[in-house]
Design a protein around this motif. Structure first.
Motif, PDB file in Angstrom:
ATOM      1  N   ASP A  23     -10.672 -46.648  31.520  1.00 37.66           N
ATOM      2  CA  ASP A  23      -9.582 -45.847  31.563  1.00 37.66           C
ATOM      3  C   ASP A  23      -9.631 -45.011  32.789  1.00 37.66           C
ATOM      4  N   ALA A  24      -8.467 -44.962  33.423  1.00 37.10           N
ATOM      5  CA  ALA A  24      -8.489 -44.397  34.918  1.00 37.10           C
ATOM      6  C   ALA A  24      -7.143 -43.527  35.007  1.00 37.10           C
ATOM      7  N   GLU A  43     -17.694 -34.061  41.731  1.00 38.48           N
ATOM      8  CA  GLU A  43     -16.868 -34.808  40.588  1.00 38.48           C
ATOM      9  C   GLU A  43     -15.924 -33.870  40.015  1.00 38.48           C
ATOM     10  N   THR A  98     -11.930 -43.183  37.703  1.00 40.80           N
ATOM     11  CA  THR A  98     -12.365 -43.758  36.529  1.00 40.80           C
ATOM     12  C   THR A  98     -12.704 -42.440  35.622  1.00 40.80           C
ATOM     13  N   THR A  99     -12.055 -42.335  34.358  1.00 46.18           N
ATOM     14  CA  THR A  99     -12.422 -41.224  33.252  1.00 46.18           C
ATOM     15  C   THR A  99     -13.143 -41.914  31.924  1.00 46.18           C
ATOM     16  N   GLY A 100     -13.195 -43.321  31.739  1.00 44.18           N
ATOM     17  CA  GLY A 100     -13.969 -43.695  30.755  1.00 44.18           C
ATOM     18  C   GLY A 100     -13.860 -45.085  30.844  1.00 44.18           C
ATOM     19  N   HIS A 114     -16.811 -48.528  30.895  1.00 45.98           N
ATOM     20  CA  HIS A 114     -17.311 -49.509  32.033  1.00 45.98           C
ATOM     21  C   HIS A 114     -16.991 -50.943  32.319  1.00 45.98           C
ATOM     22  N   CYS A 167     -17.613 -50.097  38.060  1.00 41.07           N
ATOM     23  CA  CYS A 167     -16.687 -48.690  37.542  1.00 41.07           C
ATOM     24  C   CYS A 167     -17.354 -48.016  36.364  1.00 41.07           C
ATOM     25  N   ARG A 168     -17.521 -46.756  36.225  1.00 41.54           N
ATOM     26  CA  ARG A 168     -17.678 -46.061  35.014  1.00 41.54           C
ATOM     27  C   ARG A 168     -17.284 -44.633  35.350  1.00 41.54           C
ATOM     28  N   PRO A 169     -17.315 -43.820  34.230  1.00 39.75           N
ATOM     29  CA  PRO A 169     -16.844 -42.333  34.640  1.00 39.75           C
ATOM     30  C   PRO A 169     -17.187 -41.694  36.014  1.00 39.75           C
ATOM     31  N   GLY A 170     -16.359 -41.355  36.544  1.00 38.97           N
ATOM     32  CA  GLY A 170     -16.659 -40.562  38.074  1.00 38.97           C
ATOM     33  C   GLY A 170     -16.513 -41.365  39.068  1.00 38.97           C
TER      34      GLY A 170
END
Length: 301
Positions: free
Chosen positions: A87-88, A119, A49-51, A53, A65-68
């Protein structure tokens, strides 16, 4: 070298046939931007995941899911983004791509929240793999490069605290993993624990003890859960007739399949399928990662 903390965007997919290893984006996995149905996956995935929630549902289990956030999803599982606000980057591969390499993708945990140096390292490796899959996948040397890059990524992920690569499995875990692998090969043909005990050259009591130690459920319960999981996958992600799904899973009579599914899931196959398009708020589920079993997300409920 790709700068730390920046993920390269995957190049557009080429119209050529499927490659062994490539990278895409999360939205490329579903033809429906709203993810109203789960997608039955035919390749192995790492999702970073890059962007945004939201939630990703893997085999009907909602994971935050959230960034990272990193997800390991297996061929045969169903995936749905319950709240499509993510976004992932997605690394995907055919299982044969790792043949002959000393890596076990099953050592990678299903859900991990990356941070710090871990990360940064994973972002760099996924980014470099994205670049090289766009530039070099059409040559033999390039394909070998991608295989080794994927191996490095999986080895790094297996050494995370929730992974299985940094610790020796207990005897019960090893027996449980062997049992689950035999179940994967045979659940469409037999639901008798005795048959699996014979294949593994052990007793039913040994299998039950191992399953209880790892999951808290008996070998028969684990086996029936696997069959019910596959039924749920096919009911939710395909339009196969219910009677045909039952036959695929070894039920000669639709009524027997209906009784089995209702007992295991709590609703009939028809009601389960009718609810697949219903949008419901995803519950917060805290992943419990002591053991990760190939293609059997229900075992980690």
């Amino acid at each position: 070298m790709v700068p730390s903390g920046h993920l390269t965007t995957a190049p557009p997919a080429t119209p050529a046939g499927p490659t062994e290893i490539d990278t895409i984006t999360l939205c490329d996995l579903s033809s429906d931007a709203g993810w109203r149905r789960p997608v039955l996956l035919s390749r192995e995935l790492i999702v970073l995941t890059t962007g945004g929630h939201g939630y990703a549902e893997i085999d009907f289990r909602a994971l935050p899911c959230r960034p990272g956030t990193l997800l390991r999803i297996r061929s045969g599982q169903v995936l749905r983004c319950a709240l499509p606000q993510l976004d992932a980057a997605v690394v995907r591969w055919h299982p044969e791509a790792l043949r002959g390499l000393d890596v076990d993708p099953d050592d990678v945990p299903t859900w991990t929240q990356l941070a710090g140096e871990d990360e940064d390292a994973v972002i760099n490796e996924v980014s470099q793999l994205t670049v090289d899959s766009g530039r070099h996948q059409d040559t033999r040397t390039g394909r070998n490069l991608l295989r080794h890059q994927l191996t490095v990524l999986l080895l790094r992920l297996s050494m995370l605290p929730d992974g299985g690569g940094a610790r020796a499995a207990r005897p019960e875990e090893a027996t449980f993993r062997r049992f689950c692998r035999e179940v994967e090969r045979g659940y469409q043909h037999t639901r008798r624990v005795e048959d699996y005990a014979d294949r593994l050259d052990c007793s039913v009591r040994t299998l039950t003890r191992a399953c209880l130690a790892v999951t808290g459920r008996s070998a028969k319960q684990v086996l029936d859960e696997r069959v019910a999981l596959q039924a749920g996958r096919l009911l939710a992600a395909t339009d196969e007739p219910i009677a045909r799904i039952g036959r695929q899973l070894g039920f000669t009579e639709p009524t027997n399949f209906g009784r089995f599914f209702t007992r295991e899931i709590g609703v009939s196959p028809g009601a389960f399928r009718a609810a697949r398009d219903r949008r419901v708020p995803a519950p917060v589920v805290r992943p419990r990662p002591p053991v990760d079993i190939p293609t059997t997300g229900a075992y980690r409920a």
